[in-house]
Design a protein around this motif. Structure first.
Motif, mmCIF file in Angstrom:
data_model
loop_
_atom_site.group_PDB
_atom_site.id
_atom_site.type_symbol
_atom_site.label_atom_id
_atom_site.label_comp_id
_atom_site.label_asym_id
_atom_site.label_seq_id
_atom_site.Cartn_x
_atom_site.Cartn_y
_atom_site.Cartn_z
ATOM 1 N N LEU A 12 -5.171 5.998 3.605
ATOM 2 C CA LEU A 12 -4.863 5.153 2.458
ATOM 3 C C LEU A 12 -4.917 5.962 1.174
ATOM 4 C CD1 LEU A 12 -4.366 2.253 1.370
ATOM 5 C CD2 LEU A 12 -6.852 2.104 1.087
ATOM 6 N N GLU A 40 -3.405 11.717 11.051
ATOM 7 C CA GLU A 40 -3.284 10.279 10.898
ATOM 8 C C GLU A 40 -3.000 9.897 9.451
ATOM 9 O OE1 GLU A 40 -6.026 11.959 11.212
ATOM 10 O OE2 GLU A 40 -7.767 10.982 10.272
ATOM 11 N N PRO A 41 -2.370 8.747 9.213
ATOM 12 C CA PRO A 41 -2.176 8.264 7.841
ATOM 13 C C PRO A 41 -3.517 7.923 7.200
ATOM 14 C CG PRO A 41 -0.759 7.080 9.385
ATOM 15 C CD PRO A 41 -1.752 7.840 10.201
ATOM 16 N N TYR A 87 0.279 5.002 1.750
ATOM 17 C CA TYR A 87 -0.537 5.860 2.589
ATOM 18 C C TYR A 87 0.038 7.274 2.508
ATOM 19 C CZ TYR A 87 -3.177 2.219 5.127
ATOM 20 O OH TYR A 87 -4.034 1.195 5.478
ATOM 21 N N GLN A 130 0.338 10.872 4.786
ATOM 22 C CA GLN A 130 0.167 11.441 6.123
ATOM 23 C C GLN A 130 0.496 12.927 6.082
ATOM 24 O OE1 GLN A 130 2.605 9.793 9.346
ATOM 25 N NE2 GLN A 130 1.053 10.362 10.863
ATOM 26 N N PHE A 146 5.209 -0.357 8.370
ATOM 27 C CA PHE A 146 5.198 0.966 7.750
ATOM 28 C C PHE A 146 6.622 1.466 7.565
ATOM 29 C CE2 PHE A 146 0.760 2.465 7.905
ATOM 30 C CZ PHE A 146 0.193 1.401 8.585
ATOM 31 N N GLY A 147 6.914 1.994 6.381
ATOM 32 C CA GLY A 147 8.167 2.696 6.195
ATOM 33 C C GLY A 147 8.130 4.028 6.927
ATOM 34 N N LYS A 148 9.285 4.669 7.046
ATOM 35 C CA LYS A 148 9.348 5.945 7.767
ATOM 36 C C LYS A 148 8.781 7.096 6.950
ATOM 37 C CE LYS A 148 13.199 4.765 10.785
ATOM 38 N NZ LYS A 148 14.550 5.151 11.276
ATOM 39 N N PHE A 188 0.833 -1.195 0.000
ATOM 40 C CA PHE A 188 0.000 0.000 0.000
ATOM 41 C C PHE A 188 0.869 1.246 0.000
ATOM 42 C CE2 PHE A 188 -3.671 -2.497 1.315
ATOM 43 C CZ PHE A 188 -3.115 -3.496 2.077
#
Lengths: 112, 112
Positions: B46, B43-44, B36, B38, B102-104, B34
């Motif tokens: 989609l 909040e993140p 996302y 932010q 989740f990636g940074k 996915f």
């Protein structure tokens, strides 16, 4: 409106105090999750629950506890054992067997 | 190798530019991918799922290369409102019930 709510938006904790963050969803999702986000960092998983009365530790569960007594609710308690609790806490939910997660607006926890 | 790795940026681009973000993941068993978005202190949310054959949603195109364990996001005709951090997200294993990693994030600033 369907969605995920978190309260409070801001929370202040004194040294040695336990605090509880609320997360409620009316999406009829089975799975719920708690993440912690520190400035400039990614999301780290604290706990998750796939079904009522069941939950699993994530990557950073130490100093936290959860319960899942109702499908709609997944509260997170930050205990006094968590020595560095200042962070942005995000709750999410997803339909069982579907991975897309939807997030609440988050709670910012600060230590006094 | 980190579970999910992204170039942190920031990417500073003029309005109308095309920009591409890359992401690599370490677990060859991952099945769900996915992107996302932010916004600052939010909040993140989609943005889009990533499918094996690649997929497009308006100005956004996502690609997956399983052999290289690489995901990309292309944004065409950048708008000021595209300024945000983009998170690459991958599930941990074979089944749909495994947690997401989740990636940074990669920060994008679109400049007028």
């Amino acid at each position: 409106d369907g969605g995920i709510t978190q309260s409070p938006k801001y929370l202040f904790r004194k040294e040695g105090q336990n605090v509880t963050l609320s997360c409620e969803q009316n999406l009829n999702h089975d799975a719920m999750y708690w993440y912690r986000q520190d400035p400039g960092q990614g999301l780290r998983l604290i706990y998750y629950s796939q079904i009522v009365n069941d939950f699993q530790k994530g990557d950073i569960a130490e100093g936290y506890s959860v319960s899942r007594e109702k499908k709609e609710s997944f509260p997170l308690t930050v205990t006094s054992a968590q020595k560095n609790p200042t962070a942005f806490y995000l709750c999410a939910s997803s339909i069982r067997r579907e991975e897309t997660q939807y997030f609440g607006p988050g709670t910012r926890l600060l230590v006094l | 190798r980190k579970e999910v790795e992204q170039d942190p940026g920031p990417f500073n681009v003029p309005e109308g530019a095309t920009v591409a973000f890359n992401c690599t993941y370490s677990n060859s068993a991952s099945q769900s991918f996915f992107w996302y978005r932010q916004d600052c202190r939010k909040e993140p949310k989609l943005l889009m799922s990533v499918y094996s054959s690649g997929n497009e949603d308006g100005r956004f195109t996502a690609q997956l290369n399983r052999a290289s364990q690489y995901i990309s996001l292309l944004i065409r005709d950048s708008k000021l409102s595209d300024s945000a951090t983009y998170l690459c997200v991958v599930n941990k294993g074979h089944s749909g019930n495994t947690p997401l990693v989740f990636g940074k994030g990669t920060r994008l600033s679109v400049i007028a």
